[in-house]
Design a protein around this motif. Structure first.
Motif, PDB file in Angstrom:
ATOM      1  N   THR A 134       0.970  -0.923   0.060  1.00 30.81           N
ATOM      2  CA  THR A 134       0.055   0.241  -0.120  1.00 30.81           C
ATOM      3  C   THR A 134       0.693   1.528   0.079  1.00 30.81           C
ATOM      4  O   THR A 134       2.423   1.344   0.548  1.00 30.81           O
ATOM      5  N   ASP A 135       0.613   1.891  -0.720  1.00 31.01           N
ATOM      6  CA  ASP A 135       1.228   3.485  -1.015  1.00 31.01           C
ATOM      7  C   ASP A 135       0.766   4.495   0.327  1.00 31.01           C
ATOM      8  O   ASP A 135      -0.633   4.788  -0.399  1.00 31.01           O
ATOM      9  N   ASN A 136       0.900   4.415   1.324  1.00 28.41           N
ATOM     10  CA  ASN A 136       0.444   5.471   1.593  1.00 28.41           C
ATOM     11  C   ASN A 136      -0.032   6.824   1.849  1.00 28.41           C
ATOM     12  O   ASN A 136      -0.443   7.722   2.487  1.00 28.41           O
ATOM     13  N   LEU A 137       1.031   7.576   0.407  1.00 30.69           N
ATOM     14  CA  LEU A 137       0.535   8.920   0.257  1.00 30.69           C
ATOM     15  C   LEU A 137      -0.535   8.744  -0.521  1.00 30.69           C
ATOM     16  O   LEU A 137      -2.024   9.408  -0.702  1.00 30.69           O
ATOM     17  N   THR A 138      -1.092   7.965  -1.940  1.00 27.73           N
ATOM     18  CA  THR A 138      -2.424   7.493  -2.235  1.00 27.73           C
ATOM     19  C   THR A 138      -2.733   6.519  -1.659  1.00 27.73           C
ATOM     20  O   THR A 138      -4.625   6.912  -2.574  1.00 27.73           O
ATOM     21  N   GLY A 139      -2.619   5.637  -1.722  1.00 26.24           N
ATOM     22  CA  GLY A 139      -3.698   4.335  -0.462  1.00 26.24           C
ATOM     23  C   GLY A 139      -3.848   2.991  -1.997  1.00 26.24           C
ATOM     24  O   GLY A 139      -4.578   2.725  -1.891  1.00 26.24           O
ATOM     25  N   ILE A 196      -2.849   0.356  -4.292  1.00 26.14           N
ATOM     26  CA  ILE A 196      -2.217  -0.756  -3.750  1.00 26.14           C
ATOM     27  C   ILE A 196      -0.991  -1.242  -5.159  1.00 26.14           C
ATOM     28  O   ILE A 196      -1.840  -1.118  -6.166  1.00 26.14           O
ATOM     29  N   ASP A 247      -3.678 -10.355  -0.415  1.00 23.18           N
ATOM     30  CA  ASP A 247      -4.682  -9.242  -0.032  1.00 23.18           C
ATOM     31  C   ASP A 247      -5.458  -9.770  -0.032  1.00 23.18           C
ATOM     32  O   ASP A 247      -6.476  -8.719   0.112  1.00 23.18           O
TER      33      ASP A 247
END
Length: 91
Positions: free
Chosen positions: A2-7, A9, A41
């Protein structure tokens, strides 16, 4: 992953599907699911799609450049991806 900036996956293995023509990449992406390409996931076929241009650009470190092509920006140092092929991704 998961990209924490954009949300978003992302697949950790950037070359999981190999080098495909655009139409094949569109179709093969539709069949991705939990258990393929290292995915854990819970996703099912049809949950995945190719990223759009803005989504791909969100991964780039515009302050760094690829030494083999000084005009091409690259992923940030320490990125978590494996199997990255420079300049070969569909959106």
């Amino acid at each position: 992953m998961t990209d924490n900036l954009t949300g978003l996956i992302w697949l950790r293995d950037a070359s999981c599907l190999g080098e495909l023509p655009w139409t094949s990449a569109l179709v093969d992406t539709l069949f991705l699911h939990d258990g393929l390409c290292g995915l854990l996931d819970g996703s099912e076929a049809g949950h995945w799609r190719l990223p759009n241009v803005r989504e791909l650009q969100s991964l780039i470190d515009y302050g760094a450049f690829d030494s083999s092509d000084p005009s091409a920006p690259k992923l940030p140092a320490g990125h978590p991806f494996t199997g990255v092929v420079s300049s070969y991704y569909w959106s």
